[in-house]
Design a protein around this motif. Structure first.
Motif, PDB file in Angstrom:
ATOM      1  N   GLY A   1       2.352 -33.345 -20.455  1.00  0.00           N
ATOM      2  CA  GLY A   1       3.345 -33.526 -21.505  1.00  0.00           C
ATOM      3  C   GLY A   1       4.455 -34.406 -20.989  1.00  0.00           C
ATOM      4  O   GLY A   1       4.229 -35.291 -20.156  1.00  0.00           O
ATOM      5  N   VAL A   2       5.669 -34.152 -21.441  1.00  0.00           N
ATOM      6  CA  VAL A   2       6.791 -35.001 -21.010  1.00  0.00           C
ATOM      7  C   VAL A   2       7.221 -34.695 -19.578  1.00  0.00           C
ATOM      8  O   VAL A   2       8.018 -35.433 -19.001  1.00  0.00           O
ATOM      9  N   HIS A   3       6.696 -33.611 -18.991  1.00  0.00           N
ATOM     10  CA  HIS A   3       7.124 -33.168 -17.653  1.00  0.00           C
ATOM     11  C   HIS A   3       8.622 -32.892 -17.673  1.00  0.00           C
ATOM     12  O   HIS A   3       9.076 -32.114 -18.507  1.00  0.00           O
ATOM     13  N   SER A   4       9.430 -33.510 -16.829  1.00  0.00           N
ATOM     14  CA  SER A   4      10.860 -33.161 -16.786  1.00  0.00           C
ATOM     15  C   SER A   4      11.753 -34.376 -16.953  1.00  0.00           C
ATOM     16  O   SER A   4      12.861 -34.427 -16.401  1.00  0.00           O
ATOM     17  N   ASN A   5      11.282 -35.350 -17.710  1.00  0.00           N
ATOM     18  CA  ASN A   5      12.062 -36.569 -17.914  1.00  0.00           C
ATOM     19  C   ASN A   5      12.141 -36.921 -19.392  1.00  0.00           C
ATOM     20  O   ASN A   5      11.207 -36.682 -20.150  1.00  0.00           O
ATOM     21  N   GLY A   6      13.270 -37.495 -19.780  1.00  0.00           N
ATOM     22  CA  GLY A   6      13.464 -37.885 -21.168  1.00  0.00           C
ATOM     23  C   GLY A   6      13.846 -36.743 -22.079  1.00  0.00           C
ATOM     24  O   GLY A   6      13.867 -36.905 -23.307  1.00  0.00           O
TER      25      GLY A   6
ATOM     26  N   LEU B   1       8.227 -27.295 -23.200  1.00  0.00           N
ATOM     27  CA  LEU B   1       8.421 -26.469 -22.006  1.00  0.00           C
ATOM     28  C   LEU B   1       7.185 -26.447 -21.107  1.00  0.00           C
ATOM     29  O   LEU B   1       7.189 -25.764 -20.079  1.00  0.00           O
ATOM     30  N   GLN B   2       6.137 -27.184 -21.478  1.00  0.00           N
ATOM     31  CA  GLN B   2       4.963 -27.260 -20.612  1.00  0.00           C
ATOM     32  C   GLN B   2       5.408 -27.728 -19.217  1.00  0.00           C
ATOM     33  O   GLN B   2       6.077 -28.745 -19.097  1.00  0.00           O
ATOM     34  N   PRO B   3       5.043 -27.001 -18.169  1.00  0.00           N
ATOM     35  CA  PRO B   3       5.523 -27.381 -16.841  1.00  0.00           C
ATOM     36  C   PRO B   3       4.867 -28.660 -16.316  1.00  0.00           C
ATOM     37  O   PRO B   3       3.741 -29.003 -16.703  1.00  0.00           O
ATOM     38  N   THR B   4       5.573 -29.332 -15.462  1.00  0.00           N
ATOM     39  CA  THR B   4       5.086 -30.545 -14.817  1.00  0.00           C
ATOM     40  C   THR B   4       3.850 -30.246 -13.972  1.00  0.00           C
ATOM     41  O   THR B   4       3.823 -29.256 -13.237  1.00  0.00           O
ATOM     42  N   ARG B   5       2.828 -31.077 -14.098  1.00  0.00           N
ATOM     43  CA  ARG B   5       1.611 -30.892 -13.304  1.00  0.00           C
ATOM     44  C   ARG B   5       1.900 -31.208 -11.837  1.00  0.00           C
ATOM     45  O   ARG B   5       2.577 -32.192 -11.519  1.00  0.00           O
ATOM     46  N   ILE B   6       1.376 -30.368 -10.947  1.00  0.00           N
ATOM     47  CA  ILE B   6       1.500 -30.580  -9.501  1.00  0.00           C
ATOM     48  C   ILE B   6       0.195 -31.193  -9.007  1.00  0.00           C
ATOM     49  O   ILE B   6      -0.872 -30.585  -9.131  1.00  0.00           O
ATOM     50  N   TYR B   7       0.283 -32.389  -8.460  1.00  0.00           N
ATOM     51  CA  TYR B   7      -0.907 -33.169  -8.104  1.00  0.00           C
ATOM     52  C   TYR B   7      -1.290 -33.038  -6.630  1.00  0.00           C
ATOM     53  O   TYR B   7      -2.273 -33.652  -6.189  1.00  0.00           O
ATOM     54  N   VAL B   8      -0.565 -32.255  -5.864  1.00  0.00           N
ATOM     55  CA  VAL B   8      -0.696 -32.251  -4.415  1.00  0.00           C
ATOM     56  C   VAL B   8      -2.108 -31.930  -3.927  1.00  0.00           C
ATOM     57  O   VAL B   8      -2.744 -32.728  -3.229  1.00  0.00           O
ATOM     58  N   LYS B   9      -2.592 -30.743  -4.241  1.00  0.00           N
ATOM     59  CA  LYS B   9      -3.881 -30.322  -3.681  1.00  0.00           C
ATOM     60  C   LYS B   9      -5.038 -31.228  -4.113  1.00  0.00           C
ATOM     61  O   LYS B   9      -5.857 -31.626  -3.271  1.00  0.00           O
ATOM     62  N   PRO B  10      -5.161 -31.590  -5.403  1.00  0.00           N
ATOM     63  CA  PRO B  10      -6.265 -32.476  -5.789  1.00  0.00           C
ATOM     64  C   PRO B  10      -6.195 -33.846  -5.108  1.00  0.00           C
ATOM     65  O   PRO B  10      -7.240 -34.388  -4.708  1.00  0.00           O
ATOM     66  N   VAL B  11      -5.002 -34.425  -4.974  1.00  0.00           N
ATOM     67  CA  VAL B  11      -4.893 -35.755  -4.370  1.00  0.00           C
ATOM     68  C   VAL B  11      -5.194 -35.701  -2.876  1.00  0.00           C
ATOM     69  O   VAL B  11      -5.916 -36.555  -2.337  1.00  0.00           O
ATOM     70  N   LEU B  12      -4.663 -34.698  -2.184  1.00  0.00           N
ATOM     71  CA  LEU B  12      -4.977 -34.566  -0.756  1.00  0.00           C
ATOM     72  C   LEU B  12      -6.471 -34.318  -0.549  1.00  0.00           C
ATOM     73  O   LEU B  12      -7.079 -34.845   0.393  1.00  0.00           O
ATOM     74  N   ALA B  13      -7.064 -33.545  -1.447  1.00  0.00           N
ATOM     75  CA  ALA B  13      -8.501 -33.281  -1.351  1.00  0.00           C
ATOM     76  C   ALA B  13      -9.303 -34.556  -1.604  1.00  0.00           C
ATOM     77  O   ALA B  13     -10.360 -34.772  -0.992  1.00  0.00           O
ATOM     78  N   ALA B  14      -8.801 -35.416  -2.488  1.00  0.00           N
ATOM     79  CA  ALA B  14      -9.490 -36.677  -2.762  1.00  0.00           C
ATOM     80  C   ALA B  14      -9.527 -37.555  -1.517  1.00  0.00           C
ATOM     81  O   ALA B  14     -10.547 -38.182  -1.208  1.00  0.00           O
TER      82      ALA B  14
END
Length: 342
Positions: A182-187, A219-232
């Motif tokens: 969603g919009v995450h935490s900007n705008g 209010l949808q929380p921001t997606r955390i990309y850490v684990k998938p990207v490090l795993a990639a």
């Protein structure tokens, strides 16, 4: 008089720390030394690094907190707080190690702030980092009762030889977008103005939002990309650059991961803009240019990879339940984003 007469309840603060202790401990990694309550959090560097580089980041949640406070829903903004910091640190290729929070409020509400900290703990678990400590400030007269503000700080680690610093990016690399939630935490200030000026209530459910209320959608929380990207990276995907798409959208953030004399050509028809953004543009009469310069438009993170790994990368993130799609390529240029409005 005493401190309580001035509006600060020290005993309530101590009780709050006791109440969140288990939440904090649930995030601990083996490298954490000691427990909660000291003047500083202690963390031993992980072993196995030859030339470890520490990468730090700090951020807040912004006026999204206003929506949480209006709706009295505080369980997701803590995830946002962690996400905004750890996703930034990730762009260097770093694994987040630990996180600290700062919570300021007019009057300490244990139930409300425990929800906030529970969200922070959830975010830390999603990112694989420890909630090492924090600070809670009760500031009567500075914030109204029921109001609070959040700030966060994280530290990550990366092997120097694996660190991304734009020098690895090559002309011909393909930009792979990872979907936002969603919009995450900007705008959010623009969101709030559109909702207010349009005479909408946060409990309204416009048809375009597919049954969700306006409050739920934003209010949808921001997606955390850490684990998938490090795993990639561990799976052999050769990532040359990364961008976290935050304030300023694609035009401001995507060029930040480029090397000298490079630009990115975007195909604006390569992805479907989510209904949330379509609704904002329609009811707020917001131009395409203003939308793209304010919001992520459905793209929360971008990877730059070799062209021969496009299908592998998209398939990998599909296995992680993150939609991914190729949106453009790196070309020779002067650090610009081209083709978005053509």
């Amino acid at each position: 008089m005493d401190y309580r007469d001035a509006g600060v309840d020290v005993e309530a603060g101590r009780a709050f720390v006791d109440q969140i202790r288990n939440l904090v401990h649930s995030t601990f990694r083996p490298e954490v030394l000691g427990g909660l309550g000291g003047f500083g959090g202690c963390f031993q560097l992980p072993t196995g690094y030859k030339e470890p580089v520490l990468v730090s980041g700090t951020d807040g949640v912004g006026t999204k907190l206003k929506i949480a406070q209006i709706l009295n829903r505080h369980d997701s903004v803590g995830i946002d707080l962690v996400a905004m910091c750890v996703n930034d640190v990730l762009t260097s290729g770093a694994e987040p190690l630990f996180f600290l929070d700062y919570v300021a409020t007019g009057k300490l509400d244990k139930e409300q702030l425990t929800q906030v900290v529970a969200g922070i703990a959830t975010g830390c678990k999603l990112a694989g980092c420890a909630l090492l400590g924090g600070e809670t400030a009760e500031m009567p007269g500075f914030y109204q009762v029921g109001e609070y503000d959040l700030a966060g700080f994280c530290v990550g680690i990366v092997e120097k030889s694996q660190m991304l610093d734009s020098s690895q990016v090559q002309v011909g690399d393909v930009a792979i977008a990872l979907a936002s939630t969603g919009v995450h935490s900007n705008g959010i200030s623009l969101v709030r103005k559109i909702v207010s000026d349009g005479g909408f209530a946060w409990s309204d459910s416009p048809d375009l939002l597919g049954g969700a209320t306006i409050g739920e959608a934003f209010l949808q929380p921001t997606r955390i990309y850490v684990k998938p990207v490090l795993a990639a990276r561990q799976a052999g995907i050769e990532i040359h650059g990364m961008a976290h798409i935050t304030g300023g959208g694609l035009p401001e953030n995507l060029p930040r991961c480029l090397g000298k004399n490079q630009s990115i050509r975007i195909n604006p028809k390569s992805w479907q803009i989510p209904a949330t953004f379509q609704w904002l543009a329609e009811v707020g009469a917001v131009s395409d240019e203003a939308m793209f310069n304010t919001f992520n438009m459905g793209i929360g993170f971008v990877l730059l990879i070799p062209s021969q790994q496009v299908e592998q990368t998209i398939s990998f993130f599909a296995s992680q339940n993150i939609p991914a799609f190729a949106i453009g390529e790196v070309i020779s240029g002067a650090g610009t984003l081209e083709g978005l409005f053509s």
